[in-house]
Enzyme design. Structure first.
Site, PDB file in Angstrom:
ATOM      1  N   THR A 185       0.863  -1.184   0.000  1.00  8.07           N
ATOM      2  CA  THR A 185       0.000   0.000   0.000  1.00  8.07           C
ATOM      3  C   THR A 185       0.892   1.224   0.000  1.00  8.07           C
ATOM      4  O   THR A 185       1.859   1.300   0.741  1.00  8.07           O
ATOM      5  CB  THR A 185      -0.892   0.057   1.247  1.00  8.07           C
ATOM      6  OG1 THR A 185      -0.045   0.114   2.393  1.00  8.07           O
ATOM      7  CG2 THR A 185      -1.780  -1.147   1.335  1.00  8.07           C
ATOM      8  N   GLU A 330      -5.888  -3.752   1.435  1.00  7.51           N
ATOM      9  CA  GLU A 330      -6.002  -4.700   2.547  1.00  7.51           C
ATOM     10  C   GLU A 330      -7.270  -5.551   2.468  1.00  7.51           C
ATOM     11  O   GLU A 330      -7.426  -6.503   3.234  1.00  7.51           O
ATOM     12  CB  GLU A 330      -6.010  -3.939   3.887  1.00  7.51           C
ATOM     13  CG  GLU A 330      -4.691  -3.292   4.271  1.00  7.51           C
ATOM     14  CD  GLU A 330      -4.502  -1.889   3.681  1.00  7.51           C
ATOM     15  OE1 GLU A 330      -5.190  -1.566   2.689  1.00  7.51           O
ATOM     16  OE2 GLU A 330      -3.683  -1.129   4.211  1.00  7.51           O
ATOM     17  N   LYS A 435     -10.879  16.308  15.519  1.00 10.71           N
ATOM     18  CA  LYS A 435     -11.583  16.006  16.756  1.00 10.71           C
ATOM     19  C   LYS A 435     -11.620  17.253  17.620  1.00 10.71           C
ATOM     20  O   LYS A 435     -10.642  17.607  18.271  1.00 10.71           O
ATOM     21  CB  LYS A 435     -10.889  14.847  17.464  1.00 10.71           C
ATOM     22  CG  LYS A 435     -11.093  13.558  16.668  1.00 10.71           C
ATOM     23  CD  LYS A 435     -10.157  12.440  17.051  1.00 10.71           C
ATOM     24  CE  LYS A 435     -10.330  11.277  16.070  1.00 10.71           C
ATOM     25  NZ  LYS A 435      -9.359  10.215  16.288  1.00 10.71           N
ATOM     26  N   TRP A 440     -16.662  15.343  16.051  1.00  9.16           N
ATOM     27  CA  TRP A 440     -15.812  15.160  14.876  1.00  9.16           C
ATOM     28  C   TRP A 440     -16.225  16.152  13.782  1.00  9.16           C
ATOM     29  O   TRP A 440     -17.404  16.269  13.448  1.00  9.16           O
ATOM     30  CB  TRP A 440     -15.936  13.732  14.329  1.00  9.16           C
ATOM     31  CG  TRP A 440     -15.243  12.706  15.190  1.00  9.16           C
ATOM     32  CD1 TRP A 440     -14.653  12.920  16.404  1.00  9.16           C
ATOM     33  CD2 TRP A 440     -15.076  11.320  14.896  1.00  9.16           C
ATOM     34  NE1 TRP A 440     -14.121  11.758  16.887  1.00  9.16           N
ATOM     35  CE2 TRP A 440     -14.366  10.748  15.983  1.00  9.16           C
ATOM     36  CE3 TRP A 440     -15.436  10.505  13.829  1.00  9.16           C
ATOM     37  CZ2 TRP A 440     -14.028   9.406  16.032  1.00  9.16           C
ATOM     38  CZ3 TRP A 440     -15.106   9.157  13.878  1.00  9.16           C
ATOM     39  CH2 TRP A 440     -14.400   8.615  14.970  1.00  9.16           C
TER      40      TRP A 440
END
Lengths: 540, 540
Positions: A185, A330, A435, A440
């Site tokens: 990745t 993944e 945050k 959020w």
């Protein structure tokens, strides 16, 4: 009590033997500067056997790694099958990695041999002296004499090497959980990480690609594989095609809108997969030079979120439905596919199709909040997505980044919500969420809102430390050429578009947003610029 | 080198959790004498949990066997999921077995509990005293008071038992190769043999049922499950439906043509599966009382060869394509599916559709001759079919009939040929082939030819010992009522229809051909009659 079922292994050798026999006449078409070059699955089977014999003759044994540095073409496809089926491990090298990343992954995987396309020899040659384990380079579709190899590295012609080999191979039996292929990745933090697929995971993933709730790849399909074979195994299409005998159309290096339109006109694929950018480019090409593309029964879009406007244009102007899907290296990569549920029509169906999709039975999912609690699937609660299943990574090669995995689950780093009927909507990457005071703030939402101002070309939002709120957003703005706008004007512009507590206090103007090798905003570098004091920030 | 993929198990607990959550609103409709009774997959999930709790409360632990003696209905479906998902083993008892076979299989599997439908209580009651391990009987859809149980056996009401239980269950993790369900084959020789399916085999088989090269069962389907749930797991349809959220229509005991037509009219299924006899009966019903059945996108036919005329009538008169498939209890049962290859149309497509079908990637096949040699796939060489794969039996419960399995392959007992592109055409059961002077004579071909004589109602052909030729055919003929024909006339009739060396010398006339419990010719008994001198044979 054990079952009385047979205990055989799911293996790519069996897949190759099946496909090249039962679907012997299915076609592999590779685009070249002289138009299409064709072979059959029977040819592919023979070439895979020749390549396996050749690699054995070069000393490849056990599960040694063989790298490929290639476009999507018939030779790369032969490597896709020959290398895992002989028990070795295919390592698809991403030709778009930064040079130091490319060296890192070849050394980390300990590649013994690299197959390279002639057109990519110059790119590989620069890094080859740093690749410490490579002993042989095989040049396909080009002249091996163009490669000046460092001492200790032998250079071979793919054609000459294979011509000397028998076209059968005694494929070994393997444990289905052993390594078949690996792909690193190209994340935005740290070194690339290796995901190692197994024979089992590839087999199961291939079945899923051919299932009715996923891509529905079928024996009647001619699939145009635009997604590079070095990106998450081309979304699994080559293996799935072999499973059911779908024909494959490989565009090689001809990925620009104009040659893609030529390939469509010549080969009339029924199915294709690519990132949104490719389809945007094709759309512009089609607007300039109209062409019927209704032979495409469907195209799958993933890699990043597909803009709804793109989906509507393809379907309403060209009669081609876009199927939105989510996944990552993944996850092999099929994670979720946005087919609307039975019975949904019109606007309701569109709302489902905009999502990242529904989880198939083999992919389990959950949302986790900041404190590690599981959140409900109410299409409102927002948390980090975790997934589990037989084609989901449980670790990285060599044990890198162990904190991405826990209790059998992969932390995807993606943030979003899930509907009661299992449809995922992503809003952010976890590391891009700001945050602020226990709430959020979505950096992606803020970016999109700022970018909707006519004077803004690009905007990237990062979180910066704040004593009172933990984090607050900093907006980095690239002004459109010939335009001008102030931070004050942009705040005013945002004031009726975002909640008051989300309104950013910190603004900076930059010449361009730094990008990763695959063209995504590189917020790691932006954060580094900020922490090094390189940004000129206006505070409100 | 091991892969970095997760090591989780394919399990029916995960399938149940997925289906009852993601496809919570999909429907299970059970036909009753008052019409449809409906529940959702969410209800099914809760009922499966209640049933698992109830079975635990009755002492079911580990991999103990729980029998079902039931029609296709929602309660049987709950048992299909609850029993394997709790770690126990579902044993579907065939209600059409001869009494001594039923006793044999319940004792052989050591069933601890039996679930029975009220309407089947009388049938079970007669054998129950002989079932030595059964401690509890649970009566669904009926009055438990109707069952006079032998001492030591407790009788429960399904409804009352489940009403007292919580609707969640802590489903255990299981090894995917452990037993999930078992089904005995009602072969024509010896005792029934138990095939034990694993969680893994059921999971993989379910994926295959939803693949484009097989049944294509999809989330939009409403599948009418006519194949009994005690016959090879209803061809895997209940589990496959749960995997993608297809709705299920369960006909319970209403399997006669008239109620089936009513179910079709009321529920408008899009898909259905059954043996040819069922479709023949439905056809007669439709001819008597016409009805639109074009809501069926496709119906799958297997269990025995589908007459081409039936396929043509369904497609040409009713617009419903019949999909021919082959399999057996030992193959879960999906072995091959007769979808024509891409591009085949018209008569060419029909020729493919008449075959038993093409092997999917997960089913490997080979043909073996009398000397154990592998034969080519040339659509001419005829041998015994052997198959291998992850949902193919590698043995029988308790090790019965080990000679059916060798080197990881199942000897199917079916005889036929395979085309170069992997389509199977069966001609005989191995034991029904007559081996005459090194050549094989097809008993089925001979039977069909004799039965084409207008005076013949039925004809069964067996091989009888012959000093010179090893074996020669003996034809047992049932003359049509009110007609008469001699052996000489039949030999004359055959003389221009079969090769001279195949012309039978041995003829006998009987009142009826003995049949097995599932209505197939019972040649074992016919052979016994012959060897006991009970047949009056004319020799030429």
């Amino acid at each position: 009590m054990l079952s009385t079922m047979q205990d055989g292994q799911l293996s790519l050798a069996n897949l190759l033997k099946h496909g090249s026999r039962v679907h012997a006449t299915s076609q592999v078409t590779t685009w070249t500067d002289q138009g299409p070059r064709r072979e059959t699955y029977a040819d592919l089977g023979r070439n895979a056997a020749r390549l396996a014999n050749a690699l054995r003759s070069l000393g490849i044994t056990g599960d040694q790694r063989v790298g490929t540095f290639m476009w999507n073409n018939a030779e790369h496809l032969a490597a896709y099958f020959a290398i895992p089926a002989m028990g070795a491990v295919l390592h698809t090298l991403n030709i778009r990695l930064f040079p130091e990343q490319l060296t890192f992954v070849a050394n980390h995987a300990e590649d013994q041999v690299v197959l390279v396309d002639g057109s990519l020899v110059p790119l590989l040659a620069k890094q080859l002296p740093e690749m410490k384990t490579v002993r042989h380079v095989i040049v396909a579709n080009g002249d091996p004499a163009t490669l000046q190899a460092p001492s200790g590295v032998e250079v071979h012609s793919y054609d000459a090497l294979l011509a000397a080999q028998p076209d059968t191979f005694d494929w070994p039996e393997v444990d289905e959980r052993s390594a078949a292929a690996m792909c690193y990745t190209s994340g935005t933090t740290g070194d690339p990480k290796g995901v190692v697929y197994s024979h089992r995971s590839i087999w199961l993933h291939s079945m899923q690609v051919c299932m009715t709730d996923s891509m529905q790849l079928s024996p009647a399909d001619k699939a145009l594989v635009i997604v590079p074979m070095f990106h998450a195994m081309s979304w699994g299409m080559p293996y799935a095609a072999m499973m059911v005998g779908a024909s494959l159309i490989m565009p090689d290096r001809f990925l620009q809108p104009k040659p893609l339109a030529q390939i469509l006109a010549s080969e009339k694929p029924t199915f294709a997969g690519a990132v949104p950018t490719i389809w945007q480019g094709l759309l512009q090409q089609l607007e300039a030079e109209p062409q019927d593309i209704s032979h495409l029964r469907e195209v799958v879009v993933g890699g990043s979120a597909c803009p709804p406007a793109l989906m509507h244009t393809f379907e309403e102007r060209y009669g081609v439905p876009i199927l939105h899907a989510w996944g990552m290296t993944e996850t092999s990569p099929l994670g979720s596919v946005a087919r609307p549920p039975a019975g949904a029509t019109g606007e309701e169906a569109w709302q489902y199709r905009y999502t990242q999709g529904r989880f198939p039975a083999s992919v389990r999912a959950r949302l986790i909040d900041d404190d590690g609690n599981e959140l409900p699937w109410d299409n409102e609660s927002v948390g980090e997505l975790e997934v589990a299943g037989p084609w989901i990574a449980g670790g990285y090669h060599g044990g890198a980044d162990p904190e991405k995995f826990h209790d059998g689950w992969l932390r995807t780093g993606d943030v979003g919500k899930i509907s009661p009927d299992g449809y995922l909507t992503l809003t952010d990457r976890a590391k891009d969420v700001i945050k602020s005071g226990g709430e959020w703030i979505s950096s992606v939402d803020l970016e999109n809102t700022v970018m909707s101002h006519p004077a803004v070309a690009e905007a990237a939002v990062i979180g910066v430390p704040d004593e009172k709120w933990d984090e607050r957003p900093l907006v980095a703005v690239v002004v459109r050429e010939g335009q001008s706008v102030t931070a004050e004007e942009l705040r005013e512009f945002l004031s009726d578009k975002v909640a008051k507590w989300q309104l950013p206090e910190h603004w900076t103007f930059i010449d361009e947003v730094p990008k990763t090798s695959v063209g995504k905003f590189d917020k790691k570098r932006l954060r580094a610029f900020h922490s090094q004091g390189k940004l000129d920030v206006t505070h409100f």
